[in-house]
Design an enzyme around this catalytic site. Structure first.
Site, mmCIF file in Angstrom:
data_model
loop_
_atom_site.group_PDB
_atom_site.id
_atom_site.type_symbol
_atom_site.label_atom_id
_atom_site.label_comp_id
_atom_site.label_asym_id
_atom_site.label_seq_id
_atom_site.Cartn_x
_atom_site.Cartn_y
_atom_site.Cartn_z
ATOM 1 C CE1 TYR A 25 -4.052 1.557 -0.067
ATOM 2 C CE2 TYR A 25 -3.688 2.288 2.185
ATOM 3 C CZ TYR A 25 -4.432 2.318 1.023
ATOM 4 O OH TYR A 25 -5.548 3.106 0.961
ATOM 5 C CE LYS B 235 -21.901 -20.750 -15.738
ATOM 6 N NZ LYS B 235 -21.917 -21.793 -16.752
HETATM 7 O O1 LIG Z 1 -24.586 -23.296 -15.660
HETATM 8 C C1 LIG Z 1 -24.720 -24.326 -16.362
HETATM 9 O O2 LIG Z 1 -24.776 -25.480 -15.924
HETATM 10 C C2 LIG Z 1 -24.707 -24.163 -17.850
HETATM 11 C C3 LIG Z 1 -25.159 -22.822 -18.227
HETATM 12 O O3 LIG Z 1 -24.366 -21.912 -18.441
HETATM 13 C C4 LIG Z 1 -26.594 -22.545 -18.275
HETATM 14 O O4 LIG Z 1 -27.410 -23.463 -18.176
HETATM 15 O O5 LIG Z 1 -26.935 -21.361 -18.424
HETATM 16 MG MG LIG Z 2 -25.292 -19.989 -18.434
#
Ligand SMILES: O=C([O-])CC(=O)C(=O)O
Ligand SMILES: [Mg+2]
Length: 424
Positions: free
Chosen positions: A37, A92
């Site tokens: 920092y 994700k």
């Molecule tokens: O998330 C999942 O399994 C695949 C996907 O992107 C969706 O179904 O929109």
């Molecule tokens: Mg998706």
């Protein structure tokens, strides 16, 4: 415990959600604090201000992807809003990290206005090395992706379109081989003309399916030229001839690719298809016809779903982590059609290789070999990164899209394998 209870408890305990930030530098002493920092942090600021490329040396931008959604098409659950999309976007992030060591900020944007989304994402470009658009409904998703690709110097990739299409194309190449059918002779029915349906149609044609043998249906039946409710994307695949319903179009088809909603395929429809039919029922979380129901209808099918609890999971998890890994590593400016096809071919090729012990171990000792029950690799196969990321990065270099080309591919492959060994 029911799946619902298990899933809610998984998300809630011991800490709400699935992701957190970790620091990659020590920050335990006052000396380290003055580096991390102020005042030390001013030095990389000045370097980057003088030379924008230095951002990749002094920050995590080069390994950071934005997973962006407005929640208008969450899985197959429909429009549930930006807030409710957050568990999927965190999910994700987990998969990006776990399978390809890519870091993610999930960005949920509370807007259904394409211009507002485009502007928001464009303004965030300095933060990220890549943009993964997720669960944004059609037709807006096509325009949003197209504009952002034009505006941004980093890869922009709508996962539901291309991720799904890349895996489905890999599956189709292998299923056609097993059914001893040529791609250019297949009658293909795609049900669902949203993001994934359109992109699958485009990739199937790029892989060799004849445009005239491809029949696309939406909730109103076969897409035909005489309909006056077609978007440009649907019009691309319109057939001539009279109106027909899915149950009629599916007769004698070699392939059914479902990217629609649960339960629209009946056992009678399965029975009406050609010999050795290929059925990819990819609606999430519940497919167009369940795996057991399809197999009960006839035994000669090659069947896949989007789910991980049955054989042949055609799900974009086999795509987005590895595609971004390859694209980020060569600092690709975009993800081209050739890069996408390279990913498909790499996945198809890997499924034909004997599986290794660690894959068997990850799946409770189950044996897999190339055949109707194993047409695409398993996400826990550590070789996916070596096949897909290398293929994507190499193609970017060949096409002149790489800001930082790689020369020694064997070295890159080894480093990827090493990087992922710690993760999976
Ligand atoms: O998330 C999942 O399994 C695949 C996907 O992107 C969706 O179904 O929109
Ligand atoms: Mg998706």
């Amino acid at each position: 415990m029911s799946l619902r209870d298990k899933a809610l408890s998984y998300h809630k305990n011991p800490t709400p959600g699935k992701v957190a930030i970790v620091s990659t530098k020590p920050c335990e002493t006052s000396a380290e604090l003055s580096l991390a920092y102020t005042p030390g942090v001013a030095e990389p600021v000045k370097e980057i201000a003088d030379n924008p490329d230095a951002v990749f040396d002094y920050t995590s931008r080069g390994n950071l992807v934005a997973v962006v959604s407005n929640g208008t098409a969450i899985l197959g659950l429909g429009n549930r809003g930006a807030l409710a999309s957050k568990p999927v976007m965190e999910g994700k992030a987990v998969l990006f990290k776990r399978f390809a060591d890519v870091d993610v900020f999930d960005i949920e944007i509370d807007s259904e206005d394409p211009e507002e989304i485009i502007r928001t994402v464009k303004l965030l470009e300095p933060t990220f090395g890549g943009i993964n658009l997720e669960d944004i409904k059609a037709p807006e998703c096509f325009y949003i992706e197209k504009r952002l690709i034009e505006l941004c110097d980093i890869p922009v990739f709508h996962d539901d379109q291309h991720g799904t299409a890349i895996i489905a194309t890999a599956g189709l190449i292998n299923a056609a081989e097993l059914a001893e059918k040529k791609l250019d002779s297949l009658k293909v029915v795609i049900n669902g003309a949203g993001a994934a349906g359109i992109s699958c149609a485009r990739m199937f044609v790029a892989a060799g399916v004849k445009r005239e043998n491809l029949f696309m249906c939406d909730s109103k039946g076969l897409i035909i030229e005489s309909r006056d409710d077609l978007t440009d994307e649907k019009r691309e695949f319109a057939q001539s001839g009279p109106a027909r319903v899915l149950a009629d179009v599916i007769k004698d088809a070699d392939v059914f690719a479902g990217l629609s909603v649960a339960g629209v395929m009946s056992q009678d429809m399965v029975r009406s298809m050609a010999d050795r039919p290929i059925i990819f029922a990819m609606a999430n979380p519940d497919p167009e016809i369940s795996y057991p129901d399809a197999l009960a209808a006839r035994e000669d099918i090659i069947m896949a779903t989007g789910r991980s609890d049955y054989p042949n999971q055609i799900n974009n998890v086999l795509g987005f982590p590895f595609i971004f890994r390859g694209a980020l590593d060569v600092r690709a400016r975009r993800i081209s059609e050739r890069m996408k096809m390279a990913a498909s071919l790499a996945l198809a090729e890997l499924a034909r290789q004997p599986v290794t012990d660690d894959v068997r171990a990850a799946y409770g000792g189950a044996a897999f070999s190339f055949g109707p029950g194993y047409i695409v690799p398993k996400p826990f196969d550590r070789r996916v990164i070596e096949y897909v990321s290398v293929a994507v990065a190499k193609t970017a270099c060949e096409e002149g899209l790489a800001g930082r080309p790689i020369n020694d591919w064997e070295d890159y492959r080894k480093k990827l394998a090493e990087r992922i060994r710690k993760n999976i």
